[in-house]
Design a protein around this motif. Structure first.
Motif, short mmCIF file in Angstrom:
data_model
loop_
_atom_site.label_atom_id
_atom_site.label_comp_id
_atom_site.label_asym_id
_atom_site.label_seq_id
_atom_site.Cartn_x
_atom_site.Cartn_y
_atom_site.Cartn_z
N SER A 1 0.94 -1.04 -0.11
CA SER A 1 -0.03 0.20 -0.31
C SER A 1 0.83 1.15 0.00
CB SER A 1 -0.99 0.30 0.86
OG SER A 1 -1.58 -0.90 1.32
N TYR A 2 1.92 1.49 1.17
CA TYR A 2 2.63 2.26 0.97
C TYR A 2 3.54 2.54 -0.12
CZ TYR A 2 1.70 2.76 6.35
OH TYR A 2 0.76 2.73 7.21
N ALA A 3 4.22 1.93 -0.67
CA ALA A 3 4.84 1.53 -2.37
C ALA A 3 4.48 2.22 -2.95
CB ALA A 3 5.19 0.23 -2.54
N LEU A 4 2.73 1.64 -2.91
CA LEU A 4 2.47 2.17 -4.06
C LEU A 4 1.46 3.80 -4.37
CD1 LEU A 4 -0.34 -0.91 -5.11
CD2 LEU A 4 1.04 0.14 -6.15
N VAL A 5 1.27 4.49 -2.79
CA VAL A 5 1.10 5.89 -2.58
C VAL A 5 2.48 6.52 -3.23
CG1 VAL A 5 1.09 7.39 -1.07
CG2 VAL A 5 -0.31 5.34 -0.81
N LEU A 6 3.42 5.65 -3.07
CA LEU A 6 4.93 6.81 -3.06
C LEU A 6 5.28 6.18 -4.81
CD1 LEU A 6 5.39 6.50 -0.07
CD2 LEU A 6 8.04 5.92 -0.93
N ALA B 1 5.34 9.99 -7.69
CA ALA B 1 6.43 9.95 -8.24
C ALA B 1 5.85 9.64 -9.99
CB ALA B 1 7.32 8.27 -8.05
N ILE B 2 4.56 9.73 -10.37
CA ILE B 2 4.17 9.91 -11.12
C ILE B 2 3.84 11.57 -11.18
CG2 ILE B 2 2.43 9.39 -13.15
CD1 ILE B 2 2.70 6.32 -12.37
N SER B 3 2.68 11.70 -10.85
CA SER B 3 1.74 12.88 -10.61
C SER B 3 1.04 13.47 -9.08
CB SER B 3 1.40 12.89 -11.67
OG SER B 3 0.03 12.70 -11.99
N ARG B 4 0.72 13.97 -8.79
CA ARG B 4 -0.38 14.36 -8.21
C ARG B 4 -1.46 13.81 -8.61
NH1 ARG B 4 0.38 20.03 -5.39
NH2 ARG B 4 0.62 20.25 -7.47
N GLN B 5 -1.74 13.84 -9.40
CA GLN B 5 -3.29 13.22 -9.93
C GLN B 5 -3.04 11.93 -10.40
OE1 GLN B 5 -1.15 15.89 -11.86
NE2 GLN B 5 -2.27 17.41 -11.13
N ALA B 6 -1.95 11.71 -10.41
CA ALA B 6 -2.08 10.13 -11.03
C ALA B 6 -2.11 8.61 -8.47
CB ALA B 6 -0.70 9.38 -10.82
N LEU B 7 -1.76 9.98 -7.98
CA LEU B 7 -1.87 9.62 -6.35
C LEU B 7 -3.63 9.53 -6.41
CD1 LEU B 7 -1.26 8.90 -3.94
CD2 LEU B 7 -0.47 11.13 -3.51
N MET B 8 -3.94 10.48 -7.36
CA MET B 8 -5.63 11.13 -6.38
C MET B 8 -6.18 9.46 -7.58
SD MET B 8 -7.45 14.41 -7.41
CE MET B 8 -6.94 15.26 -6.47
N VAL B 9 -5.96 9.57 -8.86
CA VAL B 9 -6.26 8.36 -9.18
C VAL B 9 -6.31 6.51 -8.14
CG1 VAL B 9 -6.38 6.58 -11.10
CG2 VAL B 9 -6.58 9.28 -11.17
N PHE B 10 -4.99 6.72 -8.02
CA PHE B 10 -4.83 5.19 -6.90
C PHE B 10 -5.45 5.96 -5.92
CE2 PHE B 10 -2.98 4.11 -3.04
CZ PHE B 10 -2.50 2.20 -3.34
N PHE B 11 -6.20 6.64 -5.01
CA PHE B 11 -6.17 7.21 -3.73
C PHE B 11 -7.77 6.68 -3.80
CE2 PHE B 11 -7.36 10.15 0.07
CZ PHE B 11 -6.83 8.95 0.77
N VAL C 1 9.66 10.64 0.21
CA VAL C 1 8.25 11.11 -0.66
C VAL C 1 9.86 12.69 -0.05
CG1 VAL C 1 6.20 12.54 -0.39
CG2 VAL C 1 6.65 10.38 -0.12
N LYS C 2 9.94 13.16 1.00
CA LYS C 2 10.49 14.51 0.70
C LYS C 2 11.42 14.42 -0.17
CE LYS C 2 10.54 17.03 4.09
NZ LYS C 2 10.15 18.91 4.27
N LYS C 3 11.82 13.57 -0.77
CA LYS C 3 13.80 13.16 -1.61
C LYS C 3 12.89 13.08 -3.29
CE LYS C 3 16.39 11.21 1.56
NZ LYS C 3 17.47 12.43 1.55
N ILE C 4 11.20 13.39 -3.23
CA ILE C 4 10.63 12.69 -4.28
C ILE C 4 10.05 13.83 -5.01
CG2 ILE C 4 9.21 11.56 -5.46
CD1 ILE C 4 9.47 9.50 -4.02
N THR C 5 10.22 14.04 -6.74
CA THR C 5 9.48 15.14 -7.29
C THR C 5 8.93 14.46 -8.47
OG1 THR C 5 11.37 16.79 -6.91
CG2 THR C 5 9.86 17.13 -8.63
N PRO C 6 7.38 14.56 -8.53
CA PRO C 6 6.68 14.05 -9.65
C PRO C 6 7.33 14.18 -10.88
CG PRO C 6 5.54 14.77 -7.66
CD PRO C 6 6.62 15.32 -7.02
N LEU C 7 6.85 13.69 -11.93
CA LEU C 7 7.32 13.75 -13.14
C LEU C 7 6.62 14.77 -13.62
CD1 LEU C 7 7.23 10.10 -14.90
CD2 LEU C 7 9.34 11.16 -13.56
N ASP C 8 5.71 15.35 -12.96
CA ASP C 8 5.18 16.46 -14.37
C ASP C 8 5.67 17.95 -13.86
OD1 ASP C 8 3.32 16.00 -11.41
OD2 ASP C 8 1.86 16.86 -12.30
#
Length: 229
Positions: free
Chosen positions: A18-23, A27-37, A219-226
């Motif tokens: 679950s946490y790996a999928l969140v990350l 990492a793709i985008s906030r929109q991708a996180l919203m879809v997964f959520f 997450v602090k070290k990750i910048t989403p691709l978009d």
């Protein structure tokens, strides 16, 4: 005992995945996180009441997976602020209301003979979904909202330091509220050992919350691709 046949193994695996999928989605985008959520909440509403015993206490799949939603709102609060975190809270509210409603509407059609058994199975799955939905809406509106507020409040005091403190303290307090409200509504009048269920769910959520600490530092070290230039 074979590790693969223990509930503890599957508990840790569910949390880690679950946490790996969140990350990964973030990492793709906030929109991708919203879809997964959103997909995440569909699973919670259908399989979240499946129960087992983990570390000697009662555990529902929903209690294990739901901890991931606090990680998501903490990520948004940490990196983008309280208003962005609340957007995800509103998504939780919408999904918690819409999935049971749309499922109920879909099941009102009379099935053909070949689909009667499947229709009955789906009715069984969603038979308690409205009560669960009400419990989830109350929980999100109160506990998740409080989690976002407390995380932001602690950050105002600590600044950029002590991420572990605001992540764990806000989650620990709000998770107790979450367990009390959700199980109080979902199981009141049904389970004779309601307090045991609430406390067991809280213990499981605390363990899951403690595990998410290294993930929020990642997450602090990750910048989403978009958002990369």
């Amino acid at each position: 005992m074979d590790l693969l046949h223990t509930n503890e193994f599957w508990f840790l695996l569910i949390v880690a995945v679950s946490y790996a999928l969140v990350l990964g989605s973030y990492a793709i985008s906030r929109q991708a996180l919203m879809v997964f959520f959103s997909v995440f909440y569909v699973i919670l509403l259908t399989a979240g009441m499946y129960t087992s015993e983990v570390f000697g206490v009662f555990a529902a799949t929903g209690s294990i997976m739901y901890a991931g939603s606090f990680l998501v709102t903490d990520i948004m609060a940490e990196k983008y602020g309280r208003s962005e975190a609340r957007k995800y809270m509103y998504i939780q509210l919408a999904v918690s209301l819409l999935i049971p409603l749309l499922s109920w509407l879909a099941l009102q059609a009379t099935p053909i003979e070949a689909s009667i058994e499947r229709h009955e199975q789906l009715q069984h799955v969603f038979s308690n979904s409205f009560r669960i939905s009400i419990a989830m809406v109350a929980t999100i509106a109160i506990a998740q909202n409080f989690d976002i507020w407390l995380f932001h409040f602690i950050k105002k005091i600590t600044g950029e330091k002590h991420l572990w403190l605001r992540n764990n303290l806000s989650t620990a307090v709000s998770q107790f509220m979450d367990s009390f409200i959700f199980w109080g509504i979902a199981m009141y009048g049904i389970a004779p050992n309601l307090w045991q269920i609430i406390l067991s769910a809280y213990v499981i959520k605390l363990i899951a919350a403690a595990i998410d600490t290294p993930f929020i530092y990642l997450v602090k070290k990750i910048t989403p691709l978009d958002e990369r230039k």
